[in-house]
Design a protein around this motif. Sequence first.
Motif, PDB file in Angstrom:
ATOM      1  N   UNK A  74       0.860  -1.190   0.000  1.00 41.75           N
ATOM      2  CA  UNK A  74       0.000   0.000   0.000  1.00 41.75           C
ATOM      3  C   UNK A  74       0.895   1.238   0.000  1.00 41.75           C
ATOM      4  N   UNK A  75       0.762   2.059  -1.048  1.00 42.98           N
ATOM      5  CA  UNK A  75       1.553   3.286  -1.181  1.00 42.98           C
ATOM      6  C   UNK A  75       0.666   4.463  -0.789  1.00 42.98           C
ATOM      7  N   UNK A 129      -2.006   4.175  -3.668  1.00 43.06           N
ATOM      8  CA  UNK A 129      -1.957   3.192  -4.730  1.00 43.06           C
ATOM      9  C   UNK A 129      -1.751   1.828  -4.083  1.00 43.06           C
ATOM     10  N   UNK A 130      -2.314   0.792  -4.721  1.00 46.28           N
ATOM     11  CA  UNK A 130      -2.220  -0.555  -4.180  1.00 46.28           C
ATOM     12  C   UNK A 130      -1.571  -1.481  -5.199  1.00 46.28           C
ATOM     13  N   UNK A 131      -0.785  -2.405  -4.681  1.00 54.94           N
ATOM     14  CA  UNK A 131      -0.076  -3.359  -5.540  1.00 54.94           C
ATOM     15  C   UNK A 131      -0.324  -4.766  -5.009  1.00 54.94           C
ATOM     16  N   UNK A 132      -1.312  -5.446  -5.598  1.00 59.37           N
ATOM     17  CA  UNK A 132      -1.607  -6.824  -5.246  1.00 59.37           C
ATOM     18  C   UNK A 132      -1.075  -7.697  -6.368  1.00 59.37           C
ATOM     19  N   UNK A 133      -0.078  -8.530  -6.059  1.00 61.94           N
ATOM     20  CA  UNK A 133       0.614  -9.269  -7.118  1.00 61.94           C
ATOM     21  C   UNK A 133       0.796 -10.727  -6.741  1.00 61.94           C
ATOM     22  N   UNK A 134       0.875 -11.532  -7.767  1.00 65.75           N
ATOM     23  CA  UNK A 134       1.124 -12.969  -7.628  1.00 65.75           C
ATOM     24  C   UNK A 134       2.430 -13.274  -8.343  1.00 65.75           C
ATOM     25  N   UNK A 135       3.350 -13.971  -7.642  1.00 65.83           N
ATOM     26  CA  UNK A 135       4.655 -14.307  -8.209  1.00 65.83           C
ATOM     27  C   UNK A 135       4.779 -15.814  -8.302  1.00 65.83           C
ATOM     28  N   UNK A 136       5.187 -16.261  -9.460  1.00 65.85           N
ATOM     29  CA  UNK A 136       5.407 -17.687  -9.685  1.00 65.85           C
ATOM     30  C   UNK A 136       6.843 -17.866 -10.152  1.00 65.85           C
TER      31      UNK A 136
END
Length: 858
Positions: free
Chosen positions: A592-593, A610-617
């Motif tokens: 959360x920025x 600003x929000x950064x919801x990410x999925x890393x594989x």
Amino acid sequence: MTGQLAHKLLIGILLVLSTISYAQQATDIPIGEGKQYILGDITVTGTESYNDATVIAFTGLRSGETIFLPGERISNAVKKLWGVKLFSDIRVYVVGIKGDPNDDVIDTVDLEFNIIEVPTLNKVEISGLKKNQTKDLLKELNLSKGAKANENLVTTTRNFIEKKYRDKGFLNANALVRIREVQDSLGDKMVDMKIEVDKNEKVKISSIDFEGNEQLSDKELRKAMKNTKQKFFFRPLKRSKYVEEDYQEDLKNIVNTYKEQGFRDARVVSDTLINESDKTIALNIKVEEGNKYYFGDIKFIGNTAYSDQYLQRILRVEKGDVYNGVAFDNQISDPTDPDARSLENEYQNNGYLFSRINAVETKVQNDTIDFEIRIIEDNVAYFNNVTVSGNTRTNDHVIYRSIQSNPGDKYSKAAIINSIRELGQLGFFNAETINPRILNPSQQDGTVDIEYELEEAGASQIELQGGYGGGGFVGTLGLRFNNFSLRNIFNGEAYTPVPQGDGQTLALRAQASPIFRTYSLNFTEPWLGGRKPVSFNVSFSHSEQFRVNPTNFRQVDRDQRFLITGATIGLAKRLEWPDPYFQFSQALSFQHYNLKNYTTNLFNFPNGFSNNLAYTIGLTRDNVGVNPIFPTYGSRFALTAKMTLPYSLWNGVDYENLENNPEFQTNGQPDLAKIDQERFRFLEYYKIKFEGTWYTQVYDKLVLQTKTEFGFLGAYNNDRGLVPFERFFVGGDGLGAFALDGRDIIRMRGYENSALTTSNDGDTVYNKFSLEARYPITLEQAASIYVLTFAEAAGSYDTFRSYNPFDVQRSVGAGLRVFMPAFGLLGIDFGYGFDPAPISNSLEPSGWQVHFIIGQQF
């Protein structure tokens, strides 16, 4: 004087003389015509440090036993006293004979052992060497005060010194070792040892000449000699020197080189060392090459577990191939490579511990050799008891879950090798001293026990780091506990100084400068549930960044703040296919920025979020071994993809026409703050990264690390555009990596921090290539130290359109690394950048830069 009394005295004199002779010449006492006696009293004279009972015990003699004078019993007693190497002189006297000469009763004899003790060492002086050389030599000799200064000590000391310097190329080195008797303050006799070392000139090999070689040139044969080289004006890795052991090994290498070319009968007929001067010698080697041979028929005898065709594929030799004796032997059994695909390993990795494989020449006709591979398979063996020892902090279950040789499994050499690799990569033990001991192999029962001997190494690390970067002085304090135990967090007795032993990782880190503060916490459980190698990771972080005057970093406005708060949770699972070195990982992260009165080029709104919801594989393959600090072989590959949801597919926002949307206008004009707030409410992007690293043992302990990296940041929707976060910053030592906005800091020596990045906001594409040659100074548990040289090239690009993998900045340099368990990796690099830094707008090369590594990076 009666005849019998005279005979007794004569025996005594003979005994004394023969014993004196033994003491002087260290030879056996002749038996002769010995007479039988009963041993009476035994007295000891001359000793100062040992009581009579101790010396008599050394002799093995007992009062009342029957002996002969002269005889083997007394001779052996004297030998035993010499054998303890505590005495410099031993004499035996007959001091009395009791008995009646007129009866038949055996006489009784009394003996005296007169001994002189070996003096003890007082001090050692060395002359002929420099001060630091003298200090090192004294440490290597380990001559401590009080040691017994016998002749053996003098001889071994001289031989050690001469061999030490001859192995360094001082072929004419000699050492004179003298001892002088002194008395200490208490009057005890001691000796001083004075060692005069004369290394003489270092002897180099002026030339290595060959006779009898027609098929292979002198140059090829000299190349085959790995350690013995002739003088050459530039050979940084292997200097010219003569070491007898290395030279004899190189003569074998010459023969092996011929065998690799098909010359089975090649041999060294003679070799001559010619002393040209005190500084140079010449070597003349005469060879006999013989004929060139080829492989004929190869038959397998005794194999039932594998077919001929399968074994033939492993052997990789076909009829008509040029005879290569070295490769042929290695393909049957290669003791230098535990991972080699050889016939022996194929059997050893499938339970056949007691199998034996021999290659026998059955026919030699003209230039063709036929072979039989004779195999005795025997019974399949199984692991029985598997134990560990030496672990004083790490709990057994943490070790056993990393061991792949489990009770009841088929015996497998590969399982043992992989277990060593896994245990070494834990970081809890000294990787250099892991020793699997094969115990109680029973061919009849088909079982074998194995014990893994371990030596605990420091698992906790402290990071103390300071330097300039990111707008001022940056200070870092970090604590990393690599063998943490969460279940004992409330057990006060387990704190040493923190709960340890369960293989978990807990890392706490704080970093601050005048313009930012960051805090992070990371916890990793490598075996979630304790049954399968599924790693669980959770981390939290918070960062505060303050507005700074770009023209004067000392002017910081703390009322203008940029806050970043984030958390990540991840799982990683070891795969069995394609091989057990692969790992599949997944992670879900959220940042959360929050901007509070903060003006920046990243956004057009000073207040907002600003929000950064990410999925890393990620997919990685790691078979680097064994020592994680100084790997000598193997490779590591990592491919990761970080992505967000493609929100623009369903949120109904027309990003191309945001400026024309009244909702994002103020007084009929586009409101850039509102537009950016909408564009970056939830970040939308994908980021791909690849990293490949190879370790190759070039020569002896010299290891070459080859590495390549690539990263790309892309957008799903070009109308929405690329995000201002998650970008790449290339250059420097990474000390300024204080931001938690997802940025990747790529180290590039020879340039300042982020100097290769073309945009102040970071780039979207980068690639990097590097070569690093490493050589260890020591790999001991207390400290692992190695030196390195490197050559690197890297490029950073604002867009993919401008990407050119050959448009890079280059650098070379050297460095030093020191790993101490308590502090992690410490180091310094000196790098020279050949090209101008893009961000500097200068045409001058970057030049020399100094980079520090202080503490383990989290």
